[in-house]
Design a protein around this motif. Structure first.
Motif, PDB file in Angstrom:
ATOM      1  N   HIS A   1      62.682  93.119  61.579  1.00  0.00           N
ATOM      2  CA  HIS A   1      61.391  92.473  61.280  1.00  0.00           C
ATOM      3  C   HIS A   1      61.566  90.971  61.088  1.00  0.00           C
ATOM      4  O   HIS A   1      60.689  90.179  61.422  1.00  0.00           O
ATOM      5  N   ALA A   2      62.718  90.559  60.522  1.00  0.00           N
ATOM      6  CA  ALA A   2      62.973  89.132  60.284  1.00  0.00           C
ATOM      7  C   ALA A   2      63.276  88.387  61.584  1.00  0.00           C
ATOM      8  O   ALA A   2      63.336  87.159  61.590  1.00  0.00           O
ATOM      9  N   GLY A   3      63.505  89.151  62.666  1.00  0.00           N
ATOM     10  CA  GLY A   3      63.695  88.493  63.952  1.00  0.00           C
ATOM     11  C   GLY A   3      65.120  88.551  64.485  1.00  0.00           C
ATOM     12  O   GLY A   3      65.508  87.747  65.321  1.00  0.00           O
ATOM     13  N   LEU A   4      65.894  89.495  63.998  1.00  0.00           N
ATOM     14  CA  LEU A   4      67.247  89.638  64.532  1.00  0.00           C
ATOM     15  C   LEU A   4      67.286  90.850  65.471  1.00  0.00           C
ATOM     16  O   LEU A   4      66.838  91.936  65.118  1.00  0.00           O
ATOM     17  N   PHE A   5      67.791  90.621  66.642  1.00  0.00           N
ATOM     18  CA  PHE A   5      67.811  91.691  67.644  1.00  0.00           C
ATOM     19  C   PHE A   5      69.237  91.909  68.138  1.00  0.00           C
ATOM     20  O   PHE A   5      69.946  90.947  68.445  1.00  0.00           O
ATOM     21  N   LEU A   6      69.634  93.178  68.208  1.00  0.00           N
ATOM     22  CA  LEU A   6      70.943  93.497  68.777  1.00  0.00           C
ATOM     23  C   LEU A   6      70.749  94.300  70.060  1.00  0.00           C
ATOM     24  O   LEU A   6      70.131  95.363  70.048  1.00  0.00           O
ATOM     25  N   ALA A   7      71.253  93.773  71.159  1.00  0.00           N
ATOM     26  CA  ALA A   7      71.313  94.565  72.387  1.00  0.00           C
ATOM     27  C   ALA A   7      72.627  95.344  72.330  1.00  0.00           C
ATOM     28  O   ALA A   7      73.709  94.751  72.319  1.00  0.00           O
ATOM     29  N   PHE A   8      72.518  96.664  72.243  1.00  0.00           N
ATOM     30  CA  PHE A   8      73.690  97.498  71.976  1.00  0.00           C
ATOM     31  C   PHE A   8      74.641  97.566  73.163  1.00  0.00           C
ATOM     32  O   PHE A   8      74.212  97.551  74.320  1.00  0.00           O
ATOM     33  N   GLN A   9      75.909  97.685  72.821  1.00  0.00           N
ATOM     34  CA  GLN A   9      76.898  97.887  73.876  1.00  0.00           C
ATOM     35  C   GLN A   9      76.729  99.285  74.485  1.00  0.00           C
ATOM     36  O   GLN A   9      76.796  99.460  75.691  1.00  0.00           O
ATOM     37  N   TYR A  10      76.516 100.280  73.609  1.00  0.00           N
ATOM     38  CA  TYR A  10      76.305 101.655  74.072  1.00  0.00           C
ATOM     39  C   TYR A  10      74.974 102.162  73.522  1.00  0.00           C
ATOM     40  O   TYR A  10      74.963 102.836  72.481  1.00  0.00           O
ATOM     41  N   PRO A  11      73.859 101.866  74.169  1.00  0.00           N
ATOM     42  CA  PRO A  11      72.564 102.323  73.649  1.00  0.00           C
ATOM     43  C   PRO A  11      72.515 103.852  73.611  1.00  0.00           C
ATOM     44  O   PRO A  11      72.876 104.503  74.587  1.00  0.00           O
ATOM     45  N   VAL A  12      72.094 104.389  72.470  1.00  0.00           N
ATOM     46  CA  VAL A  12      72.125 105.834  72.286  1.00  0.00           C
ATOM     47  C   VAL A  12      70.945 106.486  73.011  1.00  0.00           C
ATOM     48  O   VAL A  12      69.888 105.872  73.176  1.00  0.00           O
ATOM     49  N   GLU A  13      71.132 107.711  73.468  1.00  0.00           N
ATOM     50  CA  GLU A  13      70.034 108.438  74.103  1.00  0.00           C
ATOM     51  C   GLU A  13      69.214 109.155  73.036  1.00  0.00           C
ATOM     52  O   GLU A  13      69.794 109.734  72.111  1.00  0.00           O
ATOM     53  N   ILE A  14      67.917 109.083  73.151  1.00  0.00           N
ATOM     54  CA  ILE A  14      67.050 109.814  72.225  1.00  0.00           C
ATOM     55  C   ILE A  14      66.155 110.739  73.033  1.00  0.00           C
ATOM     56  O   ILE A  14      65.043 110.375  73.407  1.00  0.00           O
ATOM     57  N   PRO A  15      66.627 111.932  73.340  1.00  0.00           N
ATOM     58  CA  PRO A  15      65.852 112.829  74.193  1.00  0.00           C
ATOM     59  C   PRO A  15      64.508 113.154  73.539  1.00  0.00           C
ATOM     60  O   PRO A  15      64.434 113.330  72.324  1.00  0.00           O
ATOM     61  N   GLY A  16      63.487 113.212  74.347  1.00  0.00           N
ATOM     62  CA  GLY A  16      62.191 113.649  73.841  1.00  0.00           C
ATOM     63  C   GLY A  16      61.298 112.523  73.355  1.00  0.00           C
ATOM     64  O   GLY A  16      60.086 112.671  73.353  1.00  0.00           O
ATOM     65  N   VAL A  17      61.880 111.414  72.918  1.00  0.00           N
ATOM     66  CA  VAL A  17      61.054 110.275  72.519  1.00  0.00           C
ATOM     67  C   VAL A  17      60.877 109.401  73.765  1.00  0.00           C
ATOM     68  O   VAL A  17      61.857 108.893  74.301  1.00  0.00           O
ATOM     69  N   SER A  18      59.639 109.252  74.217  1.00  0.00           N
ATOM     70  CA  SER A  18      59.467 108.468  75.447  1.00  0.00           C
ATOM     71  C   SER A  18      59.720 107.002  75.149  1.00  0.00           C
ATOM     72  O   SER A  18      59.499 106.522  74.042  1.00  0.00           O
ATOM     73  N   ASN A  19      60.161 106.305  76.163  1.00  0.00           N
ATOM     74  CA  ASN A  19      60.469 104.896  76.020  1.00  0.00           C
ATOM     75  C   ASN A  19      59.245 104.124  75.534  1.00  0.00           C
ATOM     76  O   ASN A  19      59.333 103.254  74.676  1.00  0.00           O
ATOM     77  N   MET A  20      58.092 104.471  76.082  1.00  0.00           N
ATOM     78  CA  MET A  20      56.857 103.774  75.728  1.00  0.00           C
ATOM     79  C   MET A  20      56.527 103.994  74.249  1.00  0.00           C
ATOM     80  O   MET A  20      56.207 103.052  73.519  1.00  0.00           O
ATOM     81  N   GLU A  21      56.632 105.230  73.839  1.00  0.00           N
ATOM     82  CA  GLU A  21      56.338 105.594  72.448  1.00  0.00           C
ATOM     83  C   GLU A  21      57.273 104.826  71.505  1.00  0.00           C
ATOM     84  O   GLU A  21      56.870 104.286  70.477  1.00  0.00           O
ATOM     85  N   PHE A  22      58.516 104.777  71.908  1.00  0.00           N
ATOM     86  CA  PHE A  22      59.539 104.089  71.132  1.00  0.00           C
ATOM     87  C   PHE A  22      59.243 102.588  71.029  1.00  0.00           C
ATOM     88  O   PHE A  22      59.269 101.992  69.947  1.00  0.00           O
ATOM     89  N   LEU A  23      58.916 101.989  72.152  1.00  0.00           N
ATOM     90  CA  LEU A  23      58.630 100.554  72.170  1.00  0.00           C
ATOM     91  C   LEU A  23      57.404 100.217  71.327  1.00  0.00           C
ATOM     92  O   LEU A  23      57.386  99.248  70.583  1.00  0.00           O
ATOM     93  N   LYS A  24      56.405 101.078  71.430  1.00  0.00           N
ATOM     94  CA  LYS A  24      55.162 100.855  70.676  1.00  0.00           C
ATOM     95  C   LYS A  24      55.461 100.920  69.178  1.00  0.00           C
ATOM     96  O   LYS A  24      55.005 100.069  68.404  1.00  0.00           O
ATOM     97  N   ALA A  25      56.237 101.924  68.769  1.00  0.00           N
ATOM     98  CA  ALA A  25      56.575 102.054  67.347  1.00  0.00           C
ATOM     99  C   ALA A  25      57.314 100.805  66.882  1.00  0.00           C
ATOM    100  O   ALA A  25      57.048 100.254  65.809  1.00  0.00           O
ATOM    101  N   SER A  26      58.226 100.337  67.717  1.00  0.00           N
ATOM    102  CA  SER A  26      59.030  99.174  67.367  1.00  0.00           C
ATOM    103  C   SER A  26      58.163  97.923  67.228  1.00  0.00           C
ATOM    104  O   SER A  26      58.194  97.219  66.213  1.00  0.00           O
TER     105      SER A  26
END
Lengths: 401, 511, 252
Positions: free
Chosen positions: C80-105
């Motif tokens: 929230h403060a504005g720090l973003f980490l692009a992960f080296q190994y982004p984890v898979e989250i089956p079942g959560v759609s990318n869009m849903e995830f982005l919207k929540a974020s």
């Protein structure tokens, strides 16, 4: 326990065997049908079958279901409405109430020794007069056929003609103390049945018990989607028999048990013929004070060469006092198979939680999101949206605490 | 992965290229029987055996023979009374005609030393010869002289022949460390308070039908006591042998590891070839207190019966360990190649917080053999952990089942289990089955179970042949590779023995 | 001008031992920094520590981000403060759609900053636009988060999230690993479009290759938990030529 059993009368069974015997003695045969009498006698007397039955009722008190069924049988004249209703009858289909004359021939076809011994529900239903229907689907259907299961006892045979495809959705009506149904689908060669089932109920005292049997001829395909959201006690017995070469069965099942409820899902995937495939994905959630049980048995017979059968079962307990039981079984009599299963009981993935949090989603919401995703992976077919609404209601309740 | 070169444990359905000299795995399975049971000789020893039959007098007779104190006789009689009211378990995936418990003799001892040998010198030379045939050197001198290999660690051996313990080696050296390793019949007299405290404490009298029978008529077995903080200076080993005809063997083993102690215990079993079935209903109890470790390894090679299923041992055994204190660890490793029927579930009750239970198993069945074996991991304490690796190999017309229970109780917060359960089928007339029960009553636990099924594929055999390895050797290699995860857990001496045993069992797998 | 990120004499332990041994680093708005170093030098530890991954214990030192003590914040508060980490190994989250995830974020971040959330329509439009810029098929937004994504898709998905969240500081942990040259250029294009006078970028990489496409203002060489050399973009070329041994083998 044994002293209790000794005091019990046939009308108040306390255990499985007692229940069966009670039913046998207490209820006059509705159909003077020698075949049924024979089948019933086998189911009740074989000690091997009795053992297998006990095993299948390990995590669910049989008494509750058998007593409710028995009570219902006693007063069954009160059952006025049909136990299974079809919303509309499309062209290319026939709907027929089975009377005593065509009863036995049909049953003979669907039940063999194993099936009768295993499923006393089918045994009892088969002896209830005016409980049976037959839906024949002779042409492929583009619209969904919607079935409603009413309280009481009933059975339905669904026959799909060769190369016919159809989609059937099955839902429960509310009410009554007992709902026992047997749906037997027979798929002729090349047929395809998509079946969506929603067992959804408000908190009530109803015992819902369904035997969902599917027989598959050569190159036919079954896609089944079970959604069970329990606030009462529910039992589902799914029995798939791959009888013709090249048949295929895919099953997904999503269930949530809310506080004070139970769900017991018993699946038998029986590979009888060569080169058949089956896939199962079963996700279950148990809230505190509930019991979620699963038994997934893959049975591969000696002749079933070239079988490919997989099962994945995952379970989440989301609060203290949740009980989860799972038993993924393999019974294999053939070396030319590719067969595996996996089962887990656990919590949400910590890595996924961190990923969500690093994107600004607070822990509670992240958990919520992952939980809904976990269960949503097993929604499918025409009832997926309704399933989601029903699941959300339970999860909102669970997560509010 | 190239389709022409599949991993050894993966099932494959593709037809192999046909070669004129090549034999398919099905043919291999058909011929998978011609090998001899090398431990199947009968020792001509005059024995003191009571007439077949089971009643209270028999129980009293056994107790009297051992000169037991009254509390033990009472305990036996109590168990006998309870047993009479029990019924044999029906749930296992095995078939056999009802056992006539009155046709079995419940006591047999070599006659020449009816009161038990005082030293090796008094042991009947025939018996010594028997054990030599089995490859179990009893003479400490022989071992110390490095007969079996210079760098082989010393192993103390207790040999049980029919109903009595014949000889226990290295007693003096063990005594220096404070370790007690003796026949249980002796421990009843030398350490009565320990026996009385722990006997039946892990496996209650009425645990199951066969355990109850054992309580009533158990003959002999080993007793091990490792004092606080002691690391047992050598491997302890017991070899069991059923020799006399119509005799059952009902040995009883009790191992107590006090706080912070460690012991590795090895067990081997053989029996002569006889046409009738013989009953072996043993009970093994392990108690590991705080920070103690017990490693229990078995190579079971009881006579499996002939290729038509005639004869062989009924191996109905109850083995259970209790991790009674924090951080205790009990590890079971078993290689089961013998017996007509195996009914055996070495289990761990994880009561102490952070305690650990392990089960590593290879069960090979051939011809008409039946095995229903597995484990139970009962998680009671916080952060308890268990691992189960079970490998089943089925050939001929045999059936091999894994049956397991993983249970986490409401008190087992943070408990974890991992189970891997693999079956290898050789031929299409055998069966391989998996019956895992997973029961969780604590929401803060993680349980993972995986099971796979595979075969020795035609392609694998063809590849080996093409590379100059004959089919028999190839099957043996593949099976050994399949079992590697378990063999790794065996003490060195046993790992070699187990590998050889599988190889011998696989001889004649192809014609 | 106050620094966007200020790391002072940071010492960090993990279960296996001490990883960072007195790291100091300052990034001002508008700057792109690259941290290079051999395997095991502590590069990814720094990235994970900044994002607040559990399991890293700060022994001493401080991390100030946009004027606040970063180490006191929960992972989502750092986002929230504005720090973003692009992960080296982004984890898979089956079942959560990318869009849903982005919207929540996006929604949670907006809410935490007392901003009006984007309307669903605007959000969708913007997301699809960014996806198109990164050569990602719109269908990709419907799939589960990272589920069955190729290595390149996972990394582009990270950049997509970065562009949507518009953080003050983007930490890119080995974002170039596992990318072919086309994907690398796409990712670089995304990062370059993100660069502005108000934000900063911290790139963590093992290879010089990425720096051909995203030219940094400052390069640091990290070895054995400390920055042993800092310099301009030319330092990367020197490293490419001489290897890390050139610096690490020098007597202290």
């Amino acid at each position: 326990m044994s002293s209790q059993a000794n005091q019990s009368t046939p009308t108040q069974p306390v255990d499985l065997a007692g229940s069966l015997i009670g039913l046998a003695k207490g209820q006059p045969s509705a159909l003077a049908n020698p075949l049924l009498e024979q089948v019933r006698a086998r189911a009740l007397t074989s000690s091997g079958a009795a053992n297998a039955l006990k095993e299948r009722w390990k995590y669910t008190p049989a008494k509750r279901y058998f007593q409710a069924m028995y009570d219902h049988q006693q007063g069954k004249s009160a059952q006025s409405q049909p136990a299974i209703e079809l919303a509309d009858l499309p062209t290319g289909c026939t709907w027929q109430a089975l009377d005593n004359d065509n009863h036995s021939a049909t049953l003979e076809l669907l039940g063999d020794d194993n099936l009768w011994q295993r499923y006393p529900l089918a045994d009892v239903i088969s002896q209830s007069s005016n409980a049976g229907y037959c839906l024949e689907i002779n042409e492929s259907q583009s619209d969904t056929l919607t079935l409603k299961l009413q309280p009481g006892l009933g059975f339905l045979i669904i026959r799909l003609g060769a190369n016919v495809s159809a989609t059937v959705s099955i839902e429960y009506a509310q009410g009554s103390d007992f709902a026992g149904h047997w749906i037997a689908s027979a798929l002729a060669a090349g047929a395809q049945l998509n079946q969506a089932l929603l067992i959804n109920s408000a908190a009530d005292s109803t015992n819902r018990w369904l035997l969902n049997q599917v027989d598959l001829e050569a190159n036919s395909q079954f896609n089944g989607h079970v959604h069970a959201f329990a606030e009462s006690s529910q039992r589902l017995e799914t029995h798939l028999r791959l009888q013709g070469q090249g048949a295929q069965a895919n099953l997904t099942s999503a269930s949530i048990t809310a506080k004070g409820s139970s769900f017991d899902h018993q699946v038998v995937m029986e590979h009888q013929a060569a080169n058949c495939q089956s896939q199962q994905r079963i996700h279950n959630i148990a809230d505190g004070g509930s019991k979620n049980s699963f038994n997934g048995r893959i049975h591969i017979l000696p002749g079933a060469h070239g079988t490919n059968a997989q099962l994945q079962n995952r379970n989440l307990a989301i609060a203290a006092g949740a009980e989860i039981n799972t038993k993924p079984e393999l019974e294999i009599y053939n070396d030319d198979v590719s067969c595996s299963h996996g089962a887990t009981i656990g919590q949400l993935d910590e890595q996924a939680l961190f990923y969500l949090r690093s994107r600004g989603v607070p822990p509670a919401q992240a958990r919520d999101l992952l939980l809904r995703a976990f269960i949503a992976q097993c929604y499918g077919g025409v009832l997926a949206e309704q399933a989601q609404a029903a699941a959300d209601r339970l999860l909102n309740g669970a997560l509010r605490r | 992965m190239s389709p022409s070169n599949p991993a050894p444990t993966q099932a494959s359905k593709t037809a192999a290229p046909k070669g004129p000299e090549r034999q398919s795995s099905d043919d291999a399975a058909t011929d998978f029987m011609a090998q001899d049971y090398s431990a199947g000789f009968v020792t001509d020893v005059e024995s003191d055996t009571i007439a077949p039959g089971l009643n209270e007098d028999v129980v009293r007779f056994i107790s009297a023979k051992k000169g037991e104190p009254e509390w033990l006789l009472d305990w036996r009689l109590e168990a006998f009374a309870k047993w009479k009211a029990m019924t044999p378990p029906q749930w296992a995936h095995v078939n056999f005609p009802p056992i006539d418990y009155n046709a079995i003799s419940y006591y047999s001892a070599p006659k020449s030393n009816a009161d038990g040998p005082q030293s090796l010198d008094e042991v009947d030379p025939e018996l010594i010869e028997t054990y030599n045939k089995l490859g179990i050197p009893l003479h400490e001198h022989a071992m110390l002289a490095g007969v079996v290999g210079a760098d082989r660690p010393n192993v103390a051996v207790d040999a049980v022949f029919d109903s009595v313990s014949i000889a226990t080696t290295f007693k003096d050296k063990l005594a220096e460390a404070g370790v007690v390793f003796c026949p249980i019949s002796e421990a009843v007299h030398s350490h009565p308070e320990l026996v009385q405290q722990y006997l039946g404490s892990v496996v209650p009298q009425t645990d199951n039908y066969y355990a109850a029978l054992n309580c009533a008529v158990f003959s002999d077995g080993s007793f091990v006591y490792i004092p606080k903080g002691v690391r047992c200076p050598m491997e302890l080993s017991t070899y069991f042998r059923i020799n006399a005809q119509n005799t059952g063997q009902f040995e009883r083993t009790l191992i107590i590891a006090e706080e912070g102690s460690y012991v590795s215990y090895l067990e081997g079993c053989t029996a002569p070839m006889r046409d009738e079935n013989q009953l072996h209903a043993a009970v093994v109890e392990l108690v590991a207190l705080t920070d103690a470790q017990i490693k229990y390894s078995t190579v079971q090679n009881w006579y499996p019966g002939d290729k038509d299923g005639k004869g062989g041992i009924y191996n109905f055994v109850t083995k259970r360990g209790l991790c009674g204190g924090a951080r205790a660890k009990i590890s079971w490793t078993q290689v089961e190649t013998g017996s007509a029927i195996t009914w055996k579930y070495p289990s761990v009750v994880l009561r102490g917080d952070d305690s650990v239970g392990e089960f590593y198993s290879v069960a090979l069945t051939n011809n008409a053999q039946q095995a229903d074996t597995g484990t139970k991991m009962i998680h009671l304490g916080n952060n308890t952990r268990s691992t189960i690796i079970a490998k089943g190999i089925s050939a001929g017309r045999s059936n091999s089942s894994y049956r397991g229970l993983v249970r986490t109780s409401p008190t087992a917060t943070g408990a974890r289990n991992y189970t891997q359960c693999d079956s290898l089928l050789i031929g299409d007339t055998c069966g391989a089955h998996t019956f895992p029960y997973i029961e969780s009553k604590n929401h803060d636990t993680i349980v993972e179970h995986e099971a796979t099924t595979s075969t020795v594929s035609d392609e694998q055999l063809f590849l080996c042949q093409q590379r100059g390895i004959d089919t028999e050797k190839a099957v043996s290699m593949i099976v050994n590779g399949f079992c590697k995860d378990v063999f790794r857990e065996l003490p060195m001496e046993f790992a070699v023995e187990a590998g050889k045993l599988l190889e011998v069992s696989l001889e004649g797998a192809v014609g | 001008m106050s620094a966007l990120l200020n790391v002072e004499d940071l010492h960090v332990n993990v279960a296996e031992g001490k990883i960072l041994k007195g790291l100091t680093l300052a990034i001002n708005p508008g700057e792109v920094h690259a941290i290079m170093g051999p395997n095991g030098s502590g590069k990814s530890t720094l990235a994970n520590l900044l994002a607040g991954r559990p399991g890293y214990q700060v022994q001493s030192g401080s991390v100030t981000f946009a004027g606040i003590n970063l180490l006191e914040l929960e992972p989502e508060e750092r986002a929230h403060a504005g720090l973003f980490l692009a992960f080296q190994y982004p984890v898979e989250i089956p079942g959560v759609s990318n869009m849903e995830f982005l919207k929540a974020s996006v929604d949670h971040t907006a809410a935490a900053n007392d901003q009006e959330p984007l309307s669903t329509v605007d959000f969708m439009r913007r997301t699809k636009q960014v996806a198109a810029d990164l050569d990602l098929d719109p269908e990709f937004l419907k799939r589960g988060v990272n589920e069955g994504f190729s290595g390149g898709e996972k990394k582009r998905n990270e950049i997509l999230q970065m562009l949507l969240l518009a953080p003050k500081l983007a930490v890119l942990d080995e974002t170039d690993s596992g990318l072919d040259i086309d994907a690398l250029q796409t990712v670089a294009k995304g990062v370059n479009s993100f660069r502005s006078a108000d934000n900063g970028v911290l790139m963590i990489t093992h290879y010089q290759r990425l720096l051909d496409y995203i030219v940094p203002d400052v390069i640091h060489v990290l070895a054995d938990g400390q920055i042993i050399r800092s310099g301009g973009a030319e330092l990367a070329l020197e490293l490419e030529e001489k290897g890390y041994g050139w610096l690490t083998d020098q007597p202290a």
